[in-house]
Design a protein around this motif. Sequence first.
Motif, PDB file in Angstrom:
ATOM      1  N   THR A   1       0.814  -1.218   0.000  1.00  0.00           N
ATOM      2  CA  THR A   1       0.000   0.000   0.000  1.00  0.00           C
ATOM      3  C   THR A   1       0.847   1.268   0.000  1.00  0.00           C
ATOM      4  OG1 THR A   1      -0.107   0.068   2.428  1.00  0.00           O
ATOM      5  CG2 THR A   1      -1.828  -1.185   1.257  1.00  0.00           C
ATOM      6  N   GLY A   2       2.108   1.155   0.453  1.00  0.00           N
ATOM      7  CA  GLY A   2       2.964   2.329   0.558  1.00  0.00           C
ATOM      8  C   GLY A   2       2.601   3.225   1.724  1.00  0.00           C
ATOM      9  N   ARG A   3       1.778   2.713   2.631  1.00  0.00           N
ATOM     10  CA  ARG A   3       1.344   3.492   3.798  1.00  0.00           C
ATOM     11  C   ARG A   3       1.462   2.648   5.059  1.00  0.00           C
ATOM     12  NH1 ARG A   3      -4.449   6.037   2.575  1.00  0.00           N
ATOM     13  NH2 ARG A   3      -3.886   7.184   4.484  1.00  0.00           N
ATOM     14  N   SER A   4       1.671   3.317   6.185  1.00  0.00           N
ATOM     15  CA  SER A   4       1.755   2.603   7.460  1.00  0.00           C
ATOM     16  C   SER A   4       0.387   2.053   7.845  1.00  0.00           C
ATOM     17  CB  SER A   4       2.254   3.534   8.570  1.00  0.00           C
ATOM     18  OG  SER A   4       3.555   4.003   8.293  1.00  0.00           O
ATOM     19  N   LEU A   5       0.381   0.926   8.525  1.00  0.00           N
ATOM     20  CA  LEU A   5      -0.870   0.362   9.014  1.00  0.00           C
ATOM     21  C   LEU A   5      -1.434   1.226  10.140  1.00  0.00           C
ATOM     22  CD1 LEU A   5       0.049  -3.443   9.107  1.00  0.00           C
ATOM     23  CD2 LEU A   5      -1.311  -2.244   7.380  1.00  0.00           C
ATOM     24  N   HIS A   6      -2.741   1.280  10.251  1.00  0.00           N
ATOM     25  CA  HIS A   6      -3.399   2.054  11.298  1.00  0.00           C
ATOM     26  C   HIS A   6      -3.452   1.252  12.598  1.00  0.00           C
ATOM     27  CE1 HIS A   6      -5.791   4.933   8.456  1.00  0.00           C
ATOM     28  NE2 HIS A   6      -4.583   4.660   7.993  1.00  0.00           N
ATOM     29  N   ILE A   7      -3.405   1.961  13.725  1.00  0.00           N
ATOM     30  CA  ILE A   7      -3.583   1.322  15.032  1.00  0.00           C
ATOM     31  C   ILE A   7      -5.080   1.287  15.329  1.00  0.00           C
ATOM     32  CG2 ILE A   7      -3.085   1.435  17.501  1.00  0.00           C
ATOM     33  CD1 ILE A   7      -0.553   2.994  16.824  1.00  0.00           C
ATOM     34  N   ASP A   8      -5.639   0.103  15.441  1.00  0.00           N
ATOM     35  CA  ASP A   8      -7.071  -0.046  15.726  1.00  0.00           C
ATOM     36  C   ASP A   8      -7.268  -0.302  17.215  1.00  0.00           C
ATOM     37  OD1 ASP A   8      -9.899  -0.658  15.412  1.00  0.00           O
ATOM     38  OD2 ASP A   8      -9.290  -2.763  15.680  1.00  0.00           O
ATOM     39  N   HIS A   9      -8.280   0.346  17.795  1.00  0.00           N
ATOM     40  CA  HIS A   9      -8.585   0.112  19.207  1.00  0.00           C
ATOM     41  C   HIS A   9     -10.089  -0.010  19.392  1.00  0.00           C
ATOM     42  CE1 HIS A   9      -9.428   4.455  19.129  1.00  0.00           C
ATOM     43  NE2 HIS A   9     -10.117   4.273  20.250  1.00  0.00           N
ATOM     44  N   ASP A  10     -10.479  -0.514  20.539  1.00  0.00           N
ATOM     45  CA  ASP A  10     -11.892  -0.723  20.861  1.00  0.00           C
ATOM     46  C   ASP A  10     -12.521   0.603  21.291  1.00  0.00           C
ATOM     47  OD1 ASP A  10     -14.359  -1.535  21.661  1.00  0.00           O
ATOM     48  OD2 ASP A  10     -13.667  -3.025  23.121  1.00  0.00           O
TER      49      ASP A  10
ATOM     50  N   ALA B   1     -15.429   1.134  22.234  1.00  0.00           N
ATOM     51  CA  ALA B   1     -16.327   0.981  23.382  1.00  0.00           C
ATOM     52  C   ALA B   1     -15.581   1.292  24.672  1.00  0.00           C
ATOM     53  CB  ALA B   1     -16.886  -0.438  23.434  1.00  0.00           C
ATOM     54  N   CYS B   2     -14.259   1.091  24.663  1.00  0.00           N
ATOM     55  CA  CYS B   2     -13.427   1.400  25.833  1.00  0.00           C
ATOM     56  C   CYS B   2     -13.022   2.868  25.815  1.00  0.00           C
ATOM     57  CB  CYS B   2     -12.187   0.505  25.845  1.00  0.00           C
ATOM     58  SG  CYS B   2     -10.996   0.887  27.156  1.00  0.00           S
ATOM     59  N   CYS B   3     -12.513   3.318  24.687  1.00  0.00           N
ATOM     60  CA  CYS B   3     -12.032   4.695  24.563  1.00  0.00           C
ATOM     61  C   CYS B   3     -12.612   5.334  23.306  1.00  0.00           C
ATOM     62  CB  CYS B   3     -10.505   4.738  24.513  1.00  0.00           C
ATOM     63  SG  CYS B   3      -9.679   4.134  25.994  1.00  0.00           S
ATOM     64  N   PRO B   4     -13.754   6.007  23.408  1.00  0.00           N
ATOM     65  CA  PRO B   4     -14.326   6.682  22.238  1.00  0.00           C
ATOM     66  C   PRO B   4     -13.373   7.762  21.724  1.00  0.00           C
ATOM     67  CG  PRO B   4     -15.914   6.549  24.043  1.00  0.00           C
ATOM     68  CD  PRO B   4     -14.578   6.174  24.610  1.00  0.00           C
ATOM     69  N   GLY B   5     -13.342   7.953  20.435  1.00  0.00           N
ATOM     70  CA  GLY B   5     -12.472   8.979  19.874  1.00  0.00           C
ATOM     71  C   GLY B   5     -11.247   8.379  19.234  1.00  0.00           C
TER      72      GLY B   5
ATOM     73  N   ALA C   1      -4.528  -0.228  26.558  1.00  0.00           N
ATOM     74  CA  ALA C   1      -4.976  -1.579  26.885  1.00  0.00           C
ATOM     75  C   ALA C   1      -6.005  -2.094  25.888  1.00  0.00           C
ATOM     76  CB  ALA C   1      -5.557  -1.603  28.299  1.00  0.00           C
ATOM     77  N   CYS C   2      -6.715  -1.175  25.210  1.00  0.00           N
ATOM     78  CA  CYS C   2      -7.754  -1.611  24.281  1.00  0.00           C
ATOM     79  C   CYS C   2      -7.302  -1.605  22.823  1.00  0.00           C
ATOM     80  CB  CYS C   2      -9.004  -0.755  24.440  1.00  0.00           C
ATOM     81  SG  CYS C   2      -8.743   1.019  24.155  1.00  0.00           S
ATOM     82  N   VAL C   3      -6.000  -1.451  22.572  1.00  0.00           N
ATOM     83  CA  VAL C   3      -5.485  -1.601  21.202  1.00  0.00           C
ATOM     84  C   VAL C   3      -5.741  -3.028  20.746  1.00  0.00           C
ATOM     85  CG1 VAL C   3      -3.381  -1.727  19.822  1.00  0.00           C
ATOM     86  CG2 VAL C   3      -3.760   0.221  21.310  1.00  0.00           C
TER      87      VAL C   3
END
Length: 246
Positions: free
Chosen positions: A173-182, A184-188, A194-196
């Motif tokens: 993709t030529g782009r860094s992967l995104h950090i996904d988090h829950d 429901a634990c931390c909106p925004g 801990a919810c990564v």
Amino acid sequence: MRNCSASGDDWTCDRSSDRYRLTKGLCPAHYSQFNRGRPLARITRHRSTPGGYLPCAFDGCDRAVSARGLCKGHYDQWSAGRPLAPLRKKRDSASYQAMLRHGVVECLGCGESKPVSEYSLLNRGGAPRPYCKPCHAERVRLALYGVTRDFLDLLLRHQRGSCAICGVSEQETGRSLHIDHDHACCPGRGCCGACVRGLVCSNCNTYGLAWYEALPPELRTFDLLNGYLANPPAKQLRAGAPAQGG
């Protein structure tokens, strides 16, 4: 040169201003005790360490212990609930000013010497930040998601270097992967760390997970995404599970 003013019935602190920054006449460890309202006590010594001071328990840190086996910097990280990470390197003002005169500054992150234009400004005075733009952006990203570079490297290795959902790699993709988090634990955007859940590509993050998690539970019938949400890679990594596909 001045010595720390802390003393007791049978001891006197011998830390001096040529090695430690004194605040209110106290070395960092004794000032930390004073600032917390504790009685000033002798700093723990250890015969097998240079200078006789017990070093911080964080691997690679040679600063003196302040509390709970950690130096003040790492204790502040621990008390704030952040993952322990290497502290910013120190450099003397003279060498820094010399670099500014030559217009080339060594980044405290990657260690490369780069033109001042490769640094964003720290203040209105025009002083450059101690980290180049890519390193500063990475530090902001890590702080935003409450993780360390080592953790992300382990997570990416656990995912075989690719998106945890579709399997596309950063090279493709030529782009860094995104950090996904829950959320429901931390909106925004940011999170507690801990919810990564994992590292995912832009498409899976924006058009896959965001859309899928907004569906009513009875419509979430896609096994691939259900499997990811039920047992994400970061959860597997923390549990000591083998790498994906292994």
